[in-house]
Design an enzyme around this catalytic site. Structure first.
Site, mmCIF file in Angstrom:
data_model
loop_
_atom_site.group_PDB
_atom_site.id
_atom_site.type_symbol
_atom_site.label_atom_id
_atom_site.label_comp_id
_atom_site.label_asym_id
_atom_site.label_seq_id
_atom_site.Cartn_x
_atom_site.Cartn_y
_atom_site.Cartn_z
ATOM 1 N N GLN A 1 -9.359 35.261 35.210
ATOM 2 C CA GLN A 1 -8.149 34.855 34.490
ATOM 3 C C GLN A 1 -7.626 36.014 33.650
ATOM 4 O OE1 GLN A 1 -9.002 31.200 32.413
ATOM 5 N NE2 GLN A 1 -9.091 30.022 34.309
ATOM 6 N N ASP B 1 -17.931 28.314 38.141
ATOM 7 C CA ASP B 1 -17.535 26.905 38.097
ATOM 8 C C ASP B 1 -18.599 25.998 38.711
ATOM 9 O OD1 ASP B 1 -15.178 27.598 36.863
ATOM 10 O OD2 ASP B 1 -14.047 27.708 38.734
HETATM 11 C C1 S3P Z 1 -10.302 31.015 37.680
HETATM 12 C C2 S3P Z 1 -11.193 31.817 37.057
HETATM 13 C C3 S3P Z 1 -12.399 31.332 36.367
HETATM 14 C C4 S3P Z 1 -12.712 29.898 36.709
HETATM 15 C C5 S3P Z 1 -11.497 29.041 36.739
HETATM 16 C C6 S3P Z 1 -10.488 29.565 37.750
HETATM 17 C C7 S3P Z 1 -9.134 31.623 38.324
HETATM 18 O O1 S3P Z 1 -12.205 31.461 34.970
HETATM 19 O O2 S3P Z 1 -13.643 29.371 35.793
HETATM 20 O O3 S3P Z 1 -11.845 27.708 37.097
HETATM 21 O O4 S3P Z 1 -8.498 30.972 39.177
HETATM 22 O O5 S3P Z 1 -8.820 32.780 38.009
HETATM 23 P P1 S3P Z 1 -12.581 32.847 34.237
HETATM 24 O O6 S3P Z 1 -11.916 33.871 35.028
HETATM 25 O O7 S3P Z 1 -12.047 32.800 32.860
HETATM 26 O O8 S3P Z 1 -14.080 32.899 34.285
#
Ligand code: S3P
Length: 458
Positions: free
Chosen positions: A187, A336
């Protein structure tokens, strides 16, 4: 609020089932299609609520997003036609953009919005309103973005939604950014790369270990000048015309959704379950590696590529499980899936220790604390660590439990899988959240032979 009751599984789970399309890829397909020139087609759109939040936000800023599936039934995947605004064509939304329960929607949008010359506000539900945002806001501010949020009540210096983003004054641009992230987070990486599309200067990012790389793959496919080597990625827009062509994508099945079915098969005697069309991008397959190392029956049969992502059919069956140490680089690739890995641990012989998973504390719920509560309710002995859990496997049937999902879809689904191994019916409350990522979860479990009752929303 929907409650589900899962009955002890007295016969094997058997069958071949699909899963909803990948939530992470769905978000990105919508964002990029909205920023492209022309009309894109997104096939196998899952209609998970998180993805719908992203679609609604992009619609509110001028993208035209329509369902063009011939006769889509409620809960079924659909085909979307998206007419983009072009990179520089987004318009100011008339109202706050509601990201619902979706951290990915809020954080990735923050990256895009931070580069716009209009102001916007991002809001979310109660769970999202408790999630830390400085992880994206800090580096975005350091490249010139103007973003404000609500001060975090306990973490000094952090902020919570709602976020007020922009506007960047006319004629100003985000600057170059060199950022080494303290956490492996797709993210954060994706928000910064998306802001980098609009920046004057290079975006250079490094993360401690590789997080999911769907953004990089999609940018590469759309001709964005990006280079990724190991845990480093660089986007240098100098000389790029900023045009991303419309595209067609069929979104692969979600490995994170498949994980619940794979583990269910690995916990129930005699089961044999096939999950079809699952995306097996190596940045997403950590749970399957953990399951195999624990001794679970698992076969991944590659089926080629879809949308620049590997896909496979996954066969899973029950075999004796042993406890193990889970930590290090596999954790971000299973981030996840750690709750459902706890379900494997609960039925393994011996102790499983999960470390390096402190990120779980800031997901849809504090998943370390929530999982400890869930495991104990099923009669499993466990200890909470700051960055994980120590779980003692229990060979005898689990205790039937009453579980509050705390509005966290992955906790609700993990509890449903554990409930298959209990000696009596288990009640799971607050299950509407399952629709954020796996709208047909109960139907899919039933198709495999599980007995699940659903009491309608009140
Ligand atoms: C996601 C990244 C993950 C994951 C989330 C989806 C994404 O979070 O936990 O459900 O689609 O980029 P983080 O990147 O903060 O770990």
């Amino acid at each position: 609020m929907t409650t589900i009751v899962v009955h002890p599984q007295e016969k094997p789970l058997v069958g071949s089932v699909p899963v909803p399309s990948d939530k992470s890829i769905g978000h990105r397909a919508l964002l990029f299609a909205s920023l492209c020139e022309g009309t894109s087609n997104i096939k196998a759109f899952s209609y998970g609520e998180d993805n719908v939040s992203t679609a609604n936000a992009m619609r509110a800023m001028g993208a035209v997003i329509e369902d063009v599936s011939p006769a889509r039934k409620e809960g079924q995947p659909g085909e979307l036609r998206v007419t983009g605004t072009g990179l520089y064509g987004l318009k100011a939304p008339a109202a706050p953009l509601d990201c619902g329960n979706s951290g990915t929607t809020m954080r990735l949008l923050t990256g895009i919005l931070s580069a716009q010359t209009f102001a916007s506000t991002l809001i979310g539900d109660a769970s999202l309103s408790r999630r830390p945002m400085m992880r994206v806001v800090g580096p975005l501010r350091s490249r010139g973005a103007k973003i404000e949020g609500k001060p975090h009540p306990t973490k000094a210096g952090d902020i919570l939604p709602p976020l007020q983003v922009g506007p960047l004054p006319d004629g100003t641009y985000l600057s170059a950014l060199e950022y080494e992230s303290p956490v492996a987070s797709a993210q954060i990486k994706s928000a910064l790369l998306l802001s980098g599309l609009f920046a004057h200067g290079t975006t250079y990012l490094k993360e401690p270990t590789l997080s999911r790389d769907h953004t990089e793959r999609m940018m590469h496919a759309l001709g964005v000048p990006l280079r990724a080597v190991g845990t480093v990625v660089e986007l240098d827009p100098a000389g790029w015309n900023g045009v991303m062509p419309a595209f067609e994508i069929e979104i692969p099945g979600d490995a994170s959704a498949a994980a619940f079915l794979v583990v269910a098969a690995q916990l129930v005697d005699g089961s044999r379950v096939t999950v079809r069309g699952v995306g097996t991008n190596p940045t997403r397959t950590g749970l399957f590696e953990i399951a195999r190392l624990m001794g679970g029956g698992l076969e991944i049969v590659p089926q080629g590529e879809q949308a620049g992502e590997p896909i496979a059919e996954i066969n899973a069956w029950r075999q004796p499980l042993r406890g193990m140490l889970v930590g290090g680089e596999v954790v971000p690739r299973a981030i996840d899936e750690i709750p459902i890995a706890c379900a494997l641990a609960a039925r393994a012989i011996g102790t499983t220790t999960i470390r390096d998973a402190e990120e779980l504390r800031v997901k849809e719920s504090d998943r370390i604390a929530t999982m400890a509560t869930v495991l104990r309710a099923f009669g499993v002995t466990c200890e909470e660590l700051p960055d994980g859990l120590v779980i003692e496997g229990r060979e005898s049937p689990l205790a039937p439990a009453t579980i509050d999902s705390r509005g966290d879809h992955r906790i609700a689904m993990t509890a449903a899988v554990l409930a298959l191994c209990a000696s009596g019916p288990t009640t799971i409350t607050d299950c509407d959240c399952i629709a954020t990522s796996f709208p047909r979860f109960v139907g899919t479990l039933r198709a495999l032979g599980a007995r699940v009752d659903v009491s309608p929303s009140s």
